[in-house]
Design a protein around this motif. Structure first.
Motif: not given
Length: 387
Positions: A44-50, A84-92, A155-158, A353-357
């Motif tokens: 249910s998260g947005e994937g924020n790393v803030l 391919s197995a570690a793709e998490v759509e990281w976007d800085p 977040p799910v991919l991470a 903040a769980g995704i980011g922390l």
């Protein structure tokens, strides 16, 4: 099959990060979840790393450490698992915080100045510079701060990537297994986890149950106060690339994050995803585990988002989703061993903040568990901290 040293209860991003960090040190780990990995709060998260939404203090320090750790950790996992197995759509992509009233301009500037003193890259910019960063932004902006360090991941991919590393190192992940409590040895320490599928001997258990952490802690005989706080997100139909370029939110978001009010609070948060959809949040409300989607909440989110990005008035909402965040009354996560029950560890209370922390939380748990020097001060997060 060898028995685990540690049982991690909860296969969301926090539990997965703890398991990954422990297995990196050669510790045998079994991850349990009553549903499936990443099926609860993480999904249910947005994937924020803030870093932009946290005032100076322990949580900001943990967020800064995690922001530094995530790119390094992801690079290590790509090396270990393959790209391919570690793709998490990281976007800085960075963040943009704006005030849209004259009264909000000075508090935003004051908040950013305090963050700069704590080492955050918080850059005050002009309204014209804000418009260059986000061409579709409202013209009503009165002040803006650019946060280049803010980032996003899926977040799910991470979570599934972290768990893939756990499995590769010999750890196990078991879905459909509900932890019901713990058994203690003659000395009072954890010696097993009781589940709906039998008893699992172990020397330690990590409570990473998110909003349900309070329930598990009570079942284990060492209660902690973790409450569910519901949030809702709107998702638009896909839009052209770069329609929304950063994570953009109104300055009132910081106040909503820090508030302990049980009543509904909404603040404007708008950001795009790799798929082209735009996520619109955010709401916070203490309603127990009532998962009802309330029309008035959705309407308020949409109204405020249009105020920030007027073009959204013509964009179709494709769906909405909600979830429960693990809320601690003092707004700090609970991380570390419980002195009341040797072998019981907590990694919970991160709220939204769980995704980011997660990256720093997993690292800290592994450091404390193995007796290494912690990379952040663990004392503010201990379960027996002053309230």
């Amino acid at each position: 099959m060898a028995l685990p040293d540690v049982v991690v209860v909860g296969a969301g991003v926090i539990g997965a990060a703890c398991a990954e960090a422990l297995t990196a040190h050669g510790i045998r780990v079994l991850v349990l979840d009553r549903a499936a990995p990443a099926a609860g709060t993480t999904a249910s998260g947005e994937g924020n790393v803030l870093v932009s939404d946290k005032e100076p203090g322990p949580e900001l320090g943990l967020a800064q450490a995690s922001r530094r750790r995530w790119p390094t950790l992801l690079a290590e996992l790509r090396e270990e698992l393959g790209p391919s197995a570690a793709e998490v759509e990281w976007d800085p992509k960075g963040g943009l915080v704006v005030a849209t009233t004259a009264d909000a301009a000075q508090p935003l500037a004051t908040f950013a100045a305090a963050q700069r003193e704590a080492g955050v890259d918080a850059r005050p910019i002009s309204t014209s510079e804000a418009a260059e960063l986000e061409p579709h932004l409202t013209k009503a902006v009165t002040a803006a701060v650019h946060y280049p360090e803010d980032a996003q991941l899926q977040p799910v991919l991470a979570t599934t990537t972290l768990l893939a590393a756990v499995r590769k190192r010999g750890g196990r992940v078991r879905s459909g297994t509900e932890a019901l409590g713990v058994d203690r040895s003659g000395t009072g320490a954890v010696q097993a986890v009781r589940t709906n599928r039998g008893r699992i001997p172990c020397s330690a258990v990590i409570n990473a149950c998110g909003p349900w952490s309070g329930d598990f802690a009570r079942a284990a005989g060492a209660p902690i106060q973790i409450l569910p706080r519901r949030g809702v997100v709107l998702v638009t139909a896909p839009l052209p690339p770069d329609t929304v370029r950063h994570k953009v939110y109104d300055a009132d978001y910081v106040g909503a994050v820090a508030s302990g009010d049980a009543d509904l609070q909404t603040s404007t948060v708008v950001e795009s995803t790799k798929a082209g959809t735009v996520l619109i949040g955010s709401s916070r409300q203490r309603v127990g585990f009532d998962g009802t989607l309330r029309v008035e909440v959705l309407r308020e989110l949409a109204r405020k988002a249009v105020n920030l990005f007027p073009f959204l008035a013509e964009v179709q909402i494709m769906r909405s989703y909600g979830g429960f965040r693990p809320y601690a009354p003092d707004h700090l996560p609970v991380i570390g061993e419980d002195p009341r029950l040797p072998g019981l560890w907590h990694a919970t209370g991160h709220e939204g903040a769980g995704i980011g922390l997660a990256a720093a939380t997993g690292q800290l748990v592994a450091e404390l568990f193995t007796g290494r020097d912690p990379h952040v001060d663990p004392k503010p997060f201990r379960v027996d901290r002053p309230q």
